[in-house]
Motif scaffolding. Structure first.
Motif, mmCIF file in Angstrom:
data_model
loop_
_atom_site.group_PDB
_atom_site.id
_atom_site.type_symbol
_atom_site.label_atom_id
_atom_site.label_comp_id
_atom_site.label_asym_id
_atom_site.label_seq_id
_atom_site.Cartn_x
_atom_site.Cartn_y
_atom_site.Cartn_z
ATOM 1 N N SER A 2 0.844 -1.184 0.000
ATOM 2 C CA SER A 2 0.000 0.000 0.000
ATOM 3 C C SER A 2 0.882 1.237 0.000
ATOM 4 C CB SER A 2 -0.895 -0.001 1.232
ATOM 5 O OG SER A 2 -1.747 1.124 1.211
ATOM 6 N N ARG A 3 0.472 2.226 -0.774
ATOM 7 C CA ARG A 3 1.265 3.436 -0.878
ATOM 8 C C ARG A 3 0.339 4.636 -0.944
ATOM 9 N NH1 ARG A 3 5.721 4.722 -5.520
ATOM 10 N NH2 ARG A 3 6.084 6.855 -4.934
ATOM 11 N N GLY A 4 0.666 5.665 -0.177
ATOM 12 C CA GLY A 4 -0.128 6.881 -0.171
ATOM 13 C C GLY A 4 0.621 8.027 -0.814
ATOM 14 N N ILE A 5 -0.090 8.832 -1.577
ATOM 15 C CA ILE A 5 0.501 9.984 -2.248
ATOM 16 C C ILE A 5 -0.336 11.210 -1.902
ATOM 17 C CG2 ILE A 5 1.008 11.054 -4.480
ATOM 18 C CD1 ILE A 5 1.427 8.251 -5.605
ATOM 19 N N TYR A 22 -3.590 16.498 -9.217
ATOM 20 C CA TYR A 22 -2.234 16.076 -9.572
ATOM 21 C C TYR A 22 -1.197 16.565 -8.566
ATOM 22 C CZ TYR A 22 -2.154 20.774 -11.635
ATOM 23 O OH TYR A 22 -2.243 22.130 -11.849
ATOM 24 N N GLY A 23 -0.048 15.920 -8.628
ATOM 25 C CA GLY A 23 1.081 16.291 -7.789
ATOM 26 C C GLY A 23 2.252 16.677 -8.665
ATOM 27 N N THR A 24 3.388 16.802 -8.042
ATOM 28 C CA THR A 24 4.605 17.153 -8.784
ATOM 29 C C THR A 24 5.719 16.198 -8.379
ATOM 30 O OG1 THR A 24 5.209 18.729 -7.065
ATOM 31 C CG2 THR A 24 4.000 19.604 -8.950
ATOM 32 N N GLY A 25 6.792 16.230 -9.139
ATOM 33 C CA GLY A 25 7.963 15.441 -8.788
ATOM 34 C C GLY A 25 8.011 14.041 -9.368
ATOM 35 N N LYS A 26 7.048 13.652 -10.153
ATOM 36 C CA LYS A 26 7.050 12.322 -10.771
ATOM 37 C C LYS A 26 7.167 12.469 -12.281
ATOM 38 C CE LYS A 26 5.923 9.448 -7.329
ATOM 39 N NZ LYS A 26 6.633 8.238 -7.040
ATOM 40 N N LYS A 27 7.745 11.471 -12.921
ATOM 41 C CA LYS A 27 7.834 11.469 -14.379
ATOM 42 C C LYS A 27 6.694 10.636 -14.951
ATOM 43 C CE LYS A 27 12.286 12.578 -15.907
ATOM 44 N NZ LYS A 27 13.196 12.242 -16.965
ATOM 45 N N TYR A 28 5.967 11.239 -15.887
ATOM 46 C CA TYR A 28 4.811 10.604 -16.525
ATOM 47 C C TYR A 28 5.274 9.449 -17.421
ATOM 48 C CZ TYR A 28 1.013 9.988 -19.844
ATOM 49 O OH TYR A 28 0.033 9.452 -20.632
ATOM 50 N N LYS A 29 4.493 8.350 -17.383
ATOM 51 C CA LYS A 29 4.781 7.196 -18.236
ATOM 52 C C LYS A 29 3.631 6.911 -19.196
ATOM 53 C CE LYS A 29 5.949 2.283 -17.942
ATOM 54 N NZ LYS A 29 6.208 1.177 -17.005
ATOM 55 N N LYS A 30 2.385 6.832 -18.672
ATOM 56 C CA LYS A 30 1.237 6.464 -19.510
ATOM 57 C C LYS A 30 -0.055 6.826 -18.803
ATOM 58 C CE LYS A 30 1.957 1.885 -17.623
ATOM 59 N NZ LYS A 30 2.524 0.593 -17.897
ATOM 60 N N SER A 31 -1.158 6.761 -19.562
ATOM 61 C CA SER A 31 -2.486 7.034 -19.013
ATOM 62 C C SER A 31 -3.407 5.861 -19.272
ATOM 63 C CB SER A 31 -3.093 8.284 -19.667
ATOM 64 O OG SER A 31 -2.369 9.425 -19.319
ATOM 65 N N MET A 32 -4.394 5.731 -18.395
ATOM 66 C CA MET A 32 -5.396 4.679 -18.510
ATOM 67 C C MET A 32 -6.764 5.303 -18.293
ATOM 68 S SD MET A 32 -5.716 1.267 -16.201
ATOM 69 C CE MET A 32 -4.606 0.316 -17.197
ATOM 70 N N ASP A 33 -7.718 4.991 -19.162
ATOM 71 C CA ASP A 33 -9.070 5.543 -19.083
ATOM 72 C C ASP A 33 -10.021 4.487 -18.539
ATOM 73 O OD1 ASP A 33 -11.560 6.717 -19.430
ATOM 74 O OD2 ASP A 33 -11.173 7.371 -21.480
ATOM 75 N N ILE A 38 -9.498 9.251 -15.907
ATOM 76 C CA ILE A 38 -8.194 9.016 -16.513
ATOM 77 C C ILE A 38 -7.135 9.018 -15.426
ATOM 78 C CG2 ILE A 38 -6.506 9.872 -18.178
ATOM 79 C CD1 ILE A 38 -9.068 11.223 -19.532
ATOM 80 N N LEU A 39 -6.423 7.901 -15.332
ATOM 81 C CA LEU A 39 -5.338 7.760 -14.367
ATOM 82 C C LEU A 39 -4.016 7.980 -15.097
ATOM 83 C CD1 LEU A 39 -6.509 4.493 -12.552
ATOM 84 C CD2 LEU A 39 -7.051 6.857 -11.958
ATOM 85 N N ASP A 40 -3.232 8.944 -14.654
ATOM 86 C CA ASP A 40 -1.890 9.157 -15.194
ATOM 87 C C ASP A 40 -0.922 8.386 -14.311
ATOM 88 O OD1 ASP A 40 -2.883 10.807 -17.148
ATOM 89 O OD2 ASP A 40 -2.223 12.669 -16.211
ATOM 90 N N MET A 41 -0.147 7.520 -14.923
ATOM 91 C CA MET A 41 0.779 6.667 -14.201
ATOM 92 C C MET A 41 2.199 7.206 -14.320
ATOM 93 S SD MET A 41 -1.578 4.568 -13.301
ATOM 94 C CE MET A 41 -0.588 3.399 -12.401
ATOM 95 N N SER A 42 2.973 7.055 -13.254
ATOM 96 C CA SER A 42 4.368 7.467 -13.253
ATOM 97 C C SER A 42 5.233 6.305 -13.741
ATOM 98 C CB SER A 42 4.790 7.900 -11.847
ATOM 99 O OG SER A 42 4.746 6.797 -10.964
ATOM 100 N N GLU A 43 6.511 6.572 -13.867
ATOM 101 C CA GLU A 43 7.439 5.539 -14.332
ATOM 102 C C GLU A 43 7.496 4.333 -13.401
ATOM 103 O OE1 GLU A 43 11.013 7.908 -14.824
ATOM 104 O OE2 GLU A 43 10.714 7.885 -17.000
ATOM 105 N N ASP A 44 7.167 4.536 -12.111
ATOM 106 C CA ASP A 44 7.178 3.418 -11.166
ATOM 107 C C ASP A 44 5.788 2.774 -11.018
ATOM 108 O OD1 ASP A 44 5.987 5.482 -9.766
ATOM 109 O OD2 ASP A 44 7.333 5.385 -8.050
ATOM 110 N N ASP A 45 4.896 3.035 -11.989
ATOM 111 C CA ASP A 45 3.559 2.432 -12.073
ATOM 112 C C ASP A 45 2.635 2.800 -10.910
ATOM 113 O OD1 ASP A 45 3.805 1.189 -14.577
ATOM 114 O OD2 ASP A 45 4.878 -0.500 -13.677
#
Length: 123
Positions: A2-5, A22-33, A38-45
């Motif tokens: 479990s992880r909280g952001i 949204y937050g800051t400090g993460k690198k965008y990887k992909k989106s899912m609808d 729409i969920l924007d996913m970071s490089e660490d999923d």
């Protein structure tokens, strides 16, 4: 796992009725609808942002109410086959706090790793 952001920003487009958390400090990887969520996913999923299309309809509130957001919380369960997201907003209306909830379920079509994630924003 479990992880909280903690999210840091919220935008609401009144004309298009879309809410963006949204937050800051993460690198965008992909989106899912997931049916207009729409969920924007970071490089660490992990979810780094959520956009909700037709937000007033999904939460059953007036568009103007979404301009008075007090808080947003989302619990995201990623399973091998599915993704489930439960969201709660709190708005201020006539000096009262009102909470509204919504859930969505979709396929894990991007094969994201199994996880439980929590996202929060206080305004």
């Amino acid at each position: 796992m479990s992880r909280g952001i903690e999210l840091s920003k919220y935008d609401y487009d009144l004309e298009n009725d879309s809410a963006f958390f949204y937050g800051t400090g993460k690198k965008y990887k992909k989106s899912m609808d997931l049916d207009g969520i729409i969920l924007d996913m970071s490089e660490d999923d992990y979810v780094m942002a959520i956009e909700i299309l037709d937000a007033s309809k999904k939460f059953n509130v007036l568009k103007a109410d979404l301009q008075n957001l007090k808080s947003f919380d989302a619990d995201i369960e990623i399973h091998k086959e599915t993704i489930k997201i439960a969201m709660k907003i709190t708005i201020v209306k006539r000096n009262n706090s009102i909470s509204k909830c919504m859930e969505a379920v979709g396929l894990n079509s991007m094969n994201l790793p199994i996880s439980n994630q929590e996202i929060a924003l206080c305004c």
